[in-house]
Design an enzyme around this catalytic site. Structure first.
Site, PDB file in Angstrom:
ATOM      1  CB  SER A 101      -0.947  -0.061   1.197  1.00 56.28           C
ATOM      2  OG  SER A 101      -1.889   0.982   1.168  1.00 56.28           O
ATOM      3  CG  HIS A 126      -4.341  -1.617  -2.060  1.00 54.49           C
ATOM      4  ND1 HIS A 126      -4.903  -2.289  -1.002  1.00 54.49           N
ATOM      5  CD2 HIS A 126      -3.708  -0.543  -1.496  1.00 54.49           C
ATOM      6  CE1 HIS A 126      -4.618  -1.666   0.127  1.00 54.49           C
ATOM      7  NE2 HIS A 126      -3.907  -0.600  -0.143  1.00 54.49           N
TER       8      HIS A 126
END
EC number: 3.4.21.92
Length: 202
Positions: A101, A126
């Protein structure tokens, strides 16, 4: 029983006797920084402060940021990324363990040709997620608009720094995409994968 932060001896230039300092303070003196937790405002402010201070101390010596992070808050992560781009020294980013992330976003922000992953490291990208699952309708709409803006910022940075087309990055960010170190290298997130028993890279 927790042992706390280990302490190591350190001798300042010109001093005869060493003093005991915690290991991170000692490593900071060698311009080695660590992101070993989730990204939040506290760790963001600490890292930005260290980068600024070390740049003021010597703006010609590179900085090394070791990353083992599950990700975290977007805005504090962007603050770290922006500081890396603004300080005069090159910032090496080194992924050990996991850069997921916002961890991967900070990893990709290292100086070109100076982004490295350990052989068994994992990288995950993501899209940013909402924290307003139970918000009122009006708040949710505002949150959704802000998320779209943040997603656009993150996507643009990944495109710029990986060299991948917009459609590839956008598709990858639709879901959690985990990569090995070599896959992250092929994807342009890191430039090098460390090999075991290689020459000292610091």
């Amino acid at each position: 029983m927790p042992i706390g932060v280990p302490k190591v001896p350190f001798r300042s230039p010109g001093e005869e006797d060493a003093v005991w300092v915690d290991i991170y303070n000692r490593l900071h003196r060698e311009r080695l920084l660590f992101l070993g937790q989730g990204v939040d405002s506290e760790i963001s402010n600490q890292l930005v402060g260290l980068m600024v201070y070390l740049s003021m101390e010597d703006n010609t010596r590179d900085l090394y940021l070791f990353i083992n992070s599950p990700g975290g808050w977007v805005i504090p992560g962007i603050a770290i990324y922006d500081a890396m781009q603004i300080v005069p020294p090159d910032v090496h980013t080194i992924c050990m363990g996991l850069a997921a992330s916002m961890g991967s976003f900070i990893l990709v922000g290292g100086e070109f040709t100076k982004r490295l992953a350990f052989p068994h490291a994992r990288v995950m990208i993501h899209q940013p997620a909402s924290s307003f699952y139970e918000a009122q309708a009006g708040e949710f709409i505002l949150e959704a608009e802000e998320l779209l803006k943040l997603r656009e910022i993150l996507t643009r940075v990944y495109v710029q720094r990986t060299g991948k087309p917009l459609w590839v990055v956008s598709e990858d960010m639709e879901r959690d995409v985990f990569m090995s170190a070599t896959e992250a290298q092929a994807h342009g997130i890191v430039d090098l994968v460390a090999v075991e028993n290689s020459a000292d890279f610091v």
